[in-house]
Motif scaffolding. Structure first.
Motif, PDB file in Angstrom:
ATOM      1  N   VAL A  17       0.724  -0.974   0.217  1.00  8.26           N
ATOM      2  CA  VAL A  17       0.282   0.200  -0.164  1.00  8.26           C
ATOM      3  C   VAL A  17       0.147   1.283   0.213  1.00  8.26           C
ATOM      4  O   VAL A  17       0.284   2.534  -0.489  1.00  8.26           O
ATOM      5  CB  VAL A  17      -0.787  -0.165   1.326  1.00  8.26           C
ATOM      6  CG1 VAL A  17      -1.394   1.201   1.343  1.00  8.26           C
ATOM      7  CG2 VAL A  17      -1.939  -1.191   1.209  1.00  8.26           C
ATOM      8  N   GLU A  36      10.790   2.765   4.477  1.00  9.03           N
ATOM      9  CA  GLU A  36      10.528   2.082   4.848  1.00  9.03           C
ATOM     10  C   GLU A  36      11.077   0.438   5.770  1.00  9.03           C
ATOM     11  O   GLU A  36      13.162   1.103   5.881  1.00  9.03           O
ATOM     12  CB  GLU A  36      10.773   0.969   3.510  1.00  9.03           C
ATOM     13  CG  GLU A  36      10.785  -0.770   3.937  1.00  9.03           C
ATOM     14  CD  GLU A  36       9.601  -1.338   4.237  1.00  9.03           C
ATOM     15  OE1 GLU A  36       8.708  -1.022   3.913  1.00  9.03           O
ATOM     16  OE2 GLU A  36      10.456  -1.734   5.209  1.00  9.03           O
ATOM     17  N   ALA A  37      10.785   0.641   6.865  1.00 15.41           N
ATOM     18  CA  ALA A  37      12.161  -0.245   8.065  1.00 15.41           C
ATOM     19  C   ALA A  37      12.960  -1.030   7.068  1.00 15.41           C
ATOM     20  O   ALA A  37      14.615  -1.216   7.589  1.00 15.41           O
ATOM     21  CB  ALA A  37      11.382  -0.832   9.249  1.00 15.41           C
ATOM     22  N   ARG A  38      12.458  -2.053   6.300  1.00 14.30           N
ATOM     23  CA  ARG A  38      13.786  -3.609   6.032  1.00 14.30           C
ATOM     24  C   ARG A  38      14.616  -3.107   5.230  1.00 14.30           C
ATOM     25  O   ARG A  38      13.777  -1.864   4.336  1.00 14.30           O
ATOM     26  CB  ARG A  38      12.658  -4.222   5.177  1.00 14.30           C
ATOM     27  CG  ARG A  38      11.503  -5.135   6.068  1.00 14.30           C
ATOM     28  CD  ARG A  38      10.898  -6.210   5.459  1.00 14.30           C
ATOM     29  NE  ARG A  38      10.114  -5.176   3.406  1.00 14.30           N
ATOM     30  CZ  ARG A  38       9.281  -5.629   3.173  1.00 14.30           C
ATOM     31  NH1 ARG A  38       9.022  -7.238   3.220  1.00 14.30           N
ATOM     32  NH2 ARG A  38       8.386  -5.496   2.333  1.00 14.30           N
ATOM     33  N   ARG A  50       4.687 -12.190   5.289  1.00 17.95           N
ATOM     34  CA  ARG A  50       3.777 -13.110   4.888  1.00 17.95           C
ATOM     35  C   ARG A  50       3.899 -13.763   3.410  1.00 17.95           C
ATOM     36  O   ARG A  50       4.260 -12.969   2.689  1.00 17.95           O
ATOM     37  CB  ARG A  50       2.523 -11.789   5.297  1.00 17.95           C
ATOM     38  CG  ARG A  50       2.267 -12.103   6.616  1.00 17.95           C
ATOM     39  CD  ARG A  50       2.280 -10.931   7.098  1.00 17.95           C
ATOM     40  NE  ARG A  50       1.748  -9.683   5.932  1.00 17.95           N
ATOM     41  CZ  ARG A  50       1.275  -8.622   6.609  1.00 17.95           C
ATOM     42  NH1 ARG A  50      -0.304  -9.238   6.736  1.00 17.95           N
ATOM     43  NH2 ARG A  50       1.468  -7.734   5.313  1.00 17.95           N
ATOM     44  N   LEU A  54      -0.708 -13.677  -3.380  1.00 20.82           N
ATOM     45  CA  LEU A  54      -1.880 -13.602  -2.942  1.00 20.82           C
ATOM     46  C   LEU A  54      -2.897 -13.268  -3.948  1.00 20.82           C
ATOM     47  O   LEU A  54      -2.218 -13.454  -5.911  1.00 20.82           O
ATOM     48  CB  LEU A  54      -2.253 -11.698  -2.555  1.00 20.82           C
ATOM     49  CG  LEU A  54      -0.547 -11.124  -1.674  1.00 20.82           C
ATOM     50  CD1 LEU A  54       0.356  -9.752  -2.076  1.00 20.82           C
ATOM     51  CD2 LEU A  54      -1.506 -11.155  -0.699  1.00 20.82           C
ATOM     52  N   ALA A  55      -3.859 -13.470  -4.046  1.00 16.31           N
ATOM     53  CA  ALA A  55      -5.288 -12.889  -4.735  1.00 16.31           C
ATOM     54  C   ALA A  55      -5.620 -11.787  -5.156  1.00 16.31           C
ATOM     55  O   ALA A  55      -5.901 -10.864  -4.323  1.00 16.31           O
ATOM     56  CB  ALA A  55      -6.379 -13.411  -4.193  1.00 16.31           C
ATOM     57  N   ARG A 109       3.447 -11.359  -4.062  1.00 16.57           N
ATOM     58  CA  ARG A 109       4.020 -10.467  -3.218  1.00 16.57           C
ATOM     59  C   ARG A 109       5.538 -10.005  -3.920  1.00 16.57           C
ATOM     60  O   ARG A 109       4.832  -8.601  -3.911  1.00 16.57           O
ATOM     61  CB  ARG A 109       3.717 -11.032  -2.027  1.00 16.57           C
ATOM     62  CG  ARG A 109       3.621 -10.100  -1.220  1.00 16.57           C
ATOM     63  CD  ARG A 109       3.789 -10.598   0.623  1.00 16.57           C
ATOM     64  NE  ARG A 109       2.840 -10.787   1.543  1.00 16.57           N
ATOM     65  CZ  ARG A 109       1.422 -10.784   1.580  1.00 16.57           C
ATOM     66  NH1 ARG A 109       2.078  -8.853   2.448  1.00 16.57           N
ATOM     67  NH2 ARG A 109       0.522 -10.797   1.852  1.00 16.57           N
ATOM     68  N   LEU A 134      10.201   3.624  12.007  1.00 13.24           N
ATOM     69  CA  LEU A 134       9.763   5.006  12.784  1.00 13.24           C
ATOM     70  C   LEU A 134       9.427   4.435  13.932  1.00 13.24           C
ATOM     71  O   LEU A 134       9.165   3.531  14.137  1.00 13.24           O
ATOM     72  CB  LEU A 134       8.457   5.042  12.536  1.00 13.24           C
ATOM     73  CG  LEU A 134       7.461   6.314  12.636  1.00 13.24           C
ATOM     74  CD1 LEU A 134       7.958   7.887  12.058  1.00 13.24           C
ATOM     75  CD2 LEU A 134       6.118   5.866  12.762  1.00 13.24           C
ATOM     76  N   ASP A 319      -3.610  -1.895   6.140  1.00 15.68           N
ATOM     77  CA  ASP A 319      -3.630  -2.860   7.164  1.00 15.68           C
ATOM     78  C   ASP A 319      -2.924  -1.963   8.689  1.00 15.68           C
ATOM     79  O   ASP A 319      -3.408  -2.502   8.988  1.00 15.68           O
ATOM     80  CB  ASP A 319      -2.369  -4.213   7.482  1.00 15.68           C
ATOM     81  CG  ASP A 319      -2.622  -5.090   6.751  1.00 15.68           C
ATOM     82  OD1 ASP A 319      -3.689  -4.785   5.583  1.00 15.68           O
ATOM     83  OD2 ASP A 319      -1.879  -6.104   6.743  1.00 15.68           O
ATOM     84  N   GLY A 329      -9.509 -12.717   1.060  1.00 16.26           N
ATOM     85  CA  GLY A 329      -8.314 -12.846  -0.010  1.00 16.26           C
ATOM     86  C   GLY A 329      -9.070 -10.903  -0.108  1.00 16.26           C
ATOM     87  O   GLY A 329      -8.810 -10.520  -1.401  1.00 16.26           O
ATOM     88  N   GLY A 331      -7.473  -8.352   1.617  1.00 17.42           N
ATOM     89  CA  GLY A 331      -6.393  -7.579   2.545  1.00 17.42           C
ATOM     90  C   GLY A 331      -5.966  -6.667   1.292  1.00 17.42           C
ATOM     91  O   GLY A 331      -5.728  -4.883   1.999  1.00 17.42           O
ATOM     92  N   MET A 332      -5.236  -7.280   0.877  1.00 14.93           N
ATOM     93  CA  MET A 332      -4.343  -6.220  -0.357  1.00 14.93           C
ATOM     94  C   MET A 332      -5.279  -5.476  -1.558  1.00 14.93           C
ATOM     95  O   MET A 332      -4.886  -4.037  -0.884  1.00 14.93           O
ATOM     96  CB  MET A 332      -3.539  -6.706  -0.878  1.00 14.93           C
ATOM     97  CG  MET A 332      -3.008  -6.003  -2.369  1.00 14.93           C
ATOM     98  SD  MET A 332      -2.066  -7.327  -3.363  1.00 14.93           S
ATOM     99  CE  MET A 332      -3.434  -7.888  -3.869  1.00 14.93           C
ATOM    100  N   ASN A 333      -6.087  -5.724  -1.918  1.00 11.84           N
ATOM    101  CA  ASN A 333      -7.014  -5.598  -2.484  1.00 11.84           C
ATOM    102  C   ASN A 333      -8.015  -3.545  -1.778  1.00 11.84           C
ATOM    103  O   ASN A 333      -7.783  -2.755  -3.163  1.00 11.84           O
ATOM    104  CB  ASN A 333      -8.738  -6.301  -3.237  1.00 11.84           C
ATOM    105  CG  ASN A 333      -8.345  -7.254  -3.781  1.00 11.84           C
ATOM    106  OD1 ASN A 333      -7.554  -7.215  -5.462  1.00 11.84           O
ATOM    107  ND2 ASN A 333      -7.620  -8.636  -3.366  1.00 11.84           N
ATOM    108  N   PHE A 400     -12.361 -15.435  -2.181  1.00  5.98           N
ATOM    109  CA  PHE A 400     -11.803 -16.441  -2.599  1.00  5.98           C
ATOM    110  C   PHE A 400     -12.892 -17.272  -2.131  1.00  5.98           C
ATOM    111  O   PHE A 400     -13.219 -18.439  -2.945  1.00  5.98           O
ATOM    112  CB  PHE A 400     -11.045 -16.521  -0.814  1.00  5.98           C
ATOM    113  CG  PHE A 400      -9.041 -16.345  -0.376  1.00  5.98           C
ATOM    114  CD1 PHE A 400      -9.287 -15.961  -1.952  1.00  5.98           C
ATOM    115  CD2 PHE A 400      -8.900 -16.919   0.379  1.00  5.98           C
ATOM    116  CE1 PHE A 400      -7.094 -15.388  -1.572  1.00  5.98           C
ATOM    117  CE2 PHE A 400      -7.287 -16.307   0.819  1.00  5.98           C
ATOM    118  CZ  PHE A 400      -7.252 -15.669  -0.688  1.00  5.98           C
TER     119      PHE A 400
END
Ligand code: FAD
Length: 400
Positions: A17, A36-38, A50, A54-55, A109, A134, A319, A329, A331-333, A400
């Motif tokens: 997102v 971004e932390a990563r 995760r 993803l769908a 993903r 952060l 999220d 299916g 969350g991302m959508n 889903f």
């Protein structure tokens, strides 16, 4: 006429997102800094996290389309026209999602995230800052403090560490708009929770999840490709989505206490032989024993809150605002659709943040709460109701 000063935005979180929001905000003329932390996943060999795939459904595609990325993403996706139910006795039953040309799509993903980050980076006035976690913020004032995470192999950041004698390095920034896209355990949301009249609820379900793999067999997909495979067993279930490399990623959703009861490799194989017998030769006994104990099962949380904003300075999406259980299916959508809806409100209210942010909270929260509830409902539908006769009479698409 006096030229308007360019507004700045700090996007916190470079997941799906955050990367998409960066594209949208740049298109609206903002100077955007993404934190971004990563490390940059585009440079990493292995990315932990995760679900591997993803769908992607209609609402997510609409958001990708508006930033010109739909075709690029869809060309790497695999259409899934139906659920394929695996009964205990080995019978296979397809249940279409809708009409014969309707489908949801399995996407990778990591690849999707990388595509979005690269697209964001190519837009005007965008800077991506990785390894910036952060740690504190003043939402009213638009102030953020990041801790720079040490980087193995990144000279510039490692040198910063050396200069500071191994102490934590912090960076402070002030911005016109804080865009909180830092996921289900959002640091921005934690600051919002402390504010008066902020509604917040979270629920962990008793189930956790674990990913397993069905590798290609003789260079081909080991199961029918264009389906979302489901092994519904009432109290628990397993699903599988196809990958571009001809493997399937299986996800086992099961109560934590059941996971804990399987203590040895032989326990695991016995359980799978009893409950998901057709999957064992596909996964392979040795691989099953090894993968099951590689990582612990992960928890699933559902979050609802309101409002999503603080004055004209900060807003949360994805999220961070509405983490949901993954059984719909969506969350991302839904997170992608947040970006689209926000952009439409920006257009309508001439990017006046003092009006846009409250309008976004009011307009978006009923829909986000509804999808959250539907996801919780589908938690029962997928593992249980797909086994019932009435389910077969119904027609559904986009979930889903
Ligand atoms: P995230 O993807 O979590 O990204 C948040 C980012 O913020 C991360 O990169 C993180 O490193 C960063 N971050 C966190 N804290 C900080 C900090 N303090 N400072 C800086 N950066 C920070 N959705 C679907 O639509 N379809 C599906 O099929 C689907 N399947 C799923 C299967 C499973 C098993 C799970 C668990 C989820 C699934 N989802 C699915 C949901 C989907 O994964 C999420 O909704 C989506 O990832 C949300 O994106 P996001 O960018 O809001 O959060």
């Amino acid at each position: 006429m006096e030229k308007q000063k360019q507004k700045s935005a700090a996007v916190v979180g470079g997941g799906l997102v955050g990367a998409m929001n960066t594209c949208y905000l740049s298109s609206r003329g903002f100077k955007v800094d993404l934190y971004e932390a990563r490390p940059d996943i585009r440079t990493m060999e292995i990315v932990r996290g995760r679900s591997i795939n993803l769908a992607l459904s209609y609402r997510g595609r609409q958001a990708l389309k508006k930033v010109g990325l739909e075709d690029q993403v869809v060309q790497d996706g695999i259409p899934m026209y139906a659920r394929m139910i695996h009964d205990l006795n080995g019978t296979l039953r397809p249940i279409p999602y809708g009409k014969s040309d309707q489908y949801i799509m399995s996407v990778d993903r990591r690849k999707l995230n990388e595509t979005l980050l690269t697209a964001a980076e190519e837009r005007p006035d965008v800077t991506l800052h990785f390894q910036h976690k952060l740690v504190s913020c003043d939402l009213e004032k638009g102030k953020l403090t990041f801790k720079i995470e040490p980087a193995n192999g990144d000279d510039s950041l490692d040198q910063t560490y050396q200069r500071n004698g191994g102490e934590d390095v912090h960076v402070e920034v002030t911005t016109d708009l804080i865009m909180g896209n830092d996921g289900a355990y959002s640091a921005i949301r934690k600051h919002m929770v402390k504010r008066p009249r902020f509604n917040y609820s979270q629920e962990y379900i008793p189930h956790g999840y674990m990913e397993l793999t069905v590798p290609p067999h003789n260079g081909e997909f080991a199961m029918a490709i264009n389906y979302l495979h489901i092994w519904p067993r009432n109290e628990y279930m397993m699903i599988a989505l196809p990958n571009q490399d001809k493997s399937f990623t299986l996800t086992l959703f099961m109560p934590f206490d059941m996971f804990e009861q399987l203590k040895t490799g032989d326990d695991v194989v016995k359980f799978f032989m009893e409950k998901f017998p057709d999957s064992v030769p596909l996964i392979g006994e040795e691989s099953l024993k090894e993968t099951y104990f590689r990582l612990p099962p992960l928890p699933l949380v559902s979050v609802k809150c309101f409002p999503y904003h603080v004055s004209d300075k900060a807003v949360i999406m994805g999220d961070a605002a509405h983490a949901m259980v993954p059984f719909y299916g969506q969350g991302m959508n839904c997170g992608f659709e947040d970006c689209l809806v926000f952009d439409e409100i920006m257009e309508k209210l001439d990017s006046d943040l003092s009006k846009v942010l409250p309008e976004y909270s009011m307009y978006r929260s009923p829909d986000a709460h509804a999808i959250n509830d539907l996801a919780m409902y589908n938690y029962i539908e997928m593992r249980k109701s797909v086994n019932s006769r009435w389910f077969l009479m119904r027609k559904k698409v986009d979930a889903f």
